[in-house]
Design an enzyme around this catalytic site. Sequence first.
Site, PDB file in Angstrom:
ATOM      1  NE  ARG A 154      -2.809   0.488   3.427  1.00 36.49           N
ATOM      2  CZ  ARG A 154      -2.147   0.982   4.484  1.00 36.49           C
ATOM      3  NH1 ARG A 154      -1.627   2.191   4.449  1.00 36.49           N
ATOM      4  NH2 ARG A 154      -2.018   0.246   5.570  1.00 36.49           N
ATOM      5  CE1 TYR A 183     -17.573   8.953 -15.159  1.00 40.17           C
ATOM      6  CE2 TYR A 183     -17.207   9.053 -12.803  1.00 40.17           C
ATOM      7  CZ  TYR A 183     -17.495   8.322 -13.943  1.00 40.17           C
ATOM      8  OH  TYR A 183     -17.692   6.979 -13.846  1.00 40.17           O
ATOM      9  CG  ASP A 214     -11.124  14.280 -15.183  1.00 40.58           C
ATOM     10  OD1 ASP A 214     -10.454  13.656 -16.027  1.00 40.58           O
ATOM     11  OD2 ASP A 214     -12.101  13.779 -14.573  1.00 40.58           O
ATOM     12  CE  LYS A 250     -13.871   5.778 -17.580  1.00 40.86           C
ATOM     13  NZ  LYS A 250     -14.213   7.070 -17.008  1.00 40.86           N
TER      14      LYS A 250
HETATM   15  C1  LIG Z   1     -14.629   7.557 -15.701  1.00 40.45           C
HETATM   16  C2  LIG Z   1     -14.269   8.932 -15.316  1.00 40.45           C
HETATM   17  C3  LIG Z   1     -13.940   9.257 -13.985  1.00 40.45           C
HETATM   18  C4  LIG Z   1     -13.998   8.259 -12.861  1.00 40.45           C
HETATM   19  O1  LIG Z   1     -13.097   7.202 -13.060  1.00 40.45           O
HETATM   20  P1  LIG Z   1     -13.318   5.694 -12.501  1.00 40.45           P
HETATM   21  O2  LIG Z   1     -12.097   5.009 -12.972  1.00 40.45           O
HETATM   22  O3  LIG Z   1     -14.595   5.184 -13.098  1.00 40.45           O
HETATM   23  O4  LIG Z   1     -13.410   5.803 -11.016  1.00 40.45           O
HETATM   24  C5  LIG Z   1     -13.562  10.561 -13.720  1.00 40.45           C
HETATM   25  N1  LIG Z   1     -13.532  11.503 -14.693  1.00 40.45           N
HETATM   26  C6  LIG Z   1     -13.864  11.217 -15.974  1.00 40.45           C
HETATM   27  C7  LIG Z   1     -13.813  12.300 -16.996  1.00 40.45           C
HETATM   28  C8  LIG Z   1     -14.249   9.931 -16.319  1.00 40.45           C
HETATM   29  O5  LIG Z   1     -14.573   9.668 -17.598  1.00 40.45           O
END
Ligand SMILES: *Cc1c(COP(=O)(O)O)cnc(C)c1O
Length: 394
Positions: A59, A112, A184, A209
């Site tokens: 961790r 998101y 983000d 993603k």
């Molecule tokens: C999917 C997503 C998240 C969250 O990510 P997870 O891996 O599902 O926790 C945050 N921001 C954006 C733009 C996303 O597409």
Amino acid sequence: MKNIRNYGIETQCVHAGLKETKEGAVVTPIYQTSTFKFQDADHGARLFKGEEEGYIYTRMRNPTVEAMEDAVAILEGGAKALGCATGMAAVHTLFAATLKSGDHVICSESCYGATATLLANVMPNFGISTTFVDTSNLDDVKNAIQPNTKMIYAETPGNPTLIISDLKALSNIAKSIGAKFAVDNTFMSPVLQRPFELGADYIIHSMTKYLNGHADVVAGIIILKNEEEYPHFRKILNHLGGTIDPFNSFLVHRGLKTLKLRVLQQQENAKKVAEYLNNHPKVEWVRYPGLTSHPQYDIAQNQMKGPGSMIAFELKGGIEAGKVLMNNIEIFGLAVSLGGVESLIQHPASMTHAGMSAEARKQAKITDGLVRISVGIENVNDLINALDKALALI
Ligand SMILES: *Cc1c(COP(=O)(O)O)cnc(C)c1O
């Protein structure tokens, strides 16, 4: 590899982060171990006191995780990165490490869903408030400033509307009030958008993603511009506990090697799909940063290296038309998420947001015919034919 930061992004994708082993492994092995043995009691003491570098417990630190973190830090041009179990673990850890009770955040209203829920419903329990604004409108951002505003948090292009915010301008606003600026960068990846070069202090990604890119991992990451902040962030992440595990780190690191190839091929396909949809009589409008009709087309041209592979469009015929498309489309998977090599399609009104009242959907600008697609690397003519056949049934 020495001087990896001076090489092109293609070279960084393939080589960044590799941990040299005495066996000469070409990729960093999976250190699938929860803990690490000390040589003796004194060694353990030195590691815990921080007098000597080494591994204690996964961790806190693990070589496979560290290799992937180094790779992403290099790709984003940041100092250090912290791998997280999910994108949301990264978002939460970022807030926990930078904000305290009494602080205020300005966040993109088009962001998101779970990020919005975390800020709107969870963070207030810890004394942190948020104003959601259209961050593509700089006057709205300035009007939302409070004496206690400590962070501007932008997602661009925003989810699911693909609204684009001017990162340089937002960073200047944040600087003028002594607030931090976080971005983000999930929808773009470092291949298409470089937030640190535009003034960001922190970048987060859902690596679920594009960074992993194969729809077989959930993971997230925080990238820091300033190395001095790393020990503090590491401590917060270790104590909150949302760290990534070695196996998922290995998979993400493997995915990174083809990041640029994937992102560019997806984008080439998306440009053609967007063009096709834009000319289709059953489509009301298409929102894609590569089309001149996008409301922030000029900003997109300036701050992005390309329009990416996410497309939003509005079908004529509302919910029923959306259902016909969903139920008849081939190749495209009916699924949430994005950024993988496979194309996915989503109709919020009949799927993810079906539980909302029609009124609430309207408020959130989720129109009945809104469809979002994530374009993959399949043959683009196959993708267009699949859309063509399904749209013909509406
Ligand atoms: C999917 C997503 C998240 C969250 O990510 P997870 O891996 O599902 O926790 C945050 N921001 C954006 C733009 C996303 O597409």
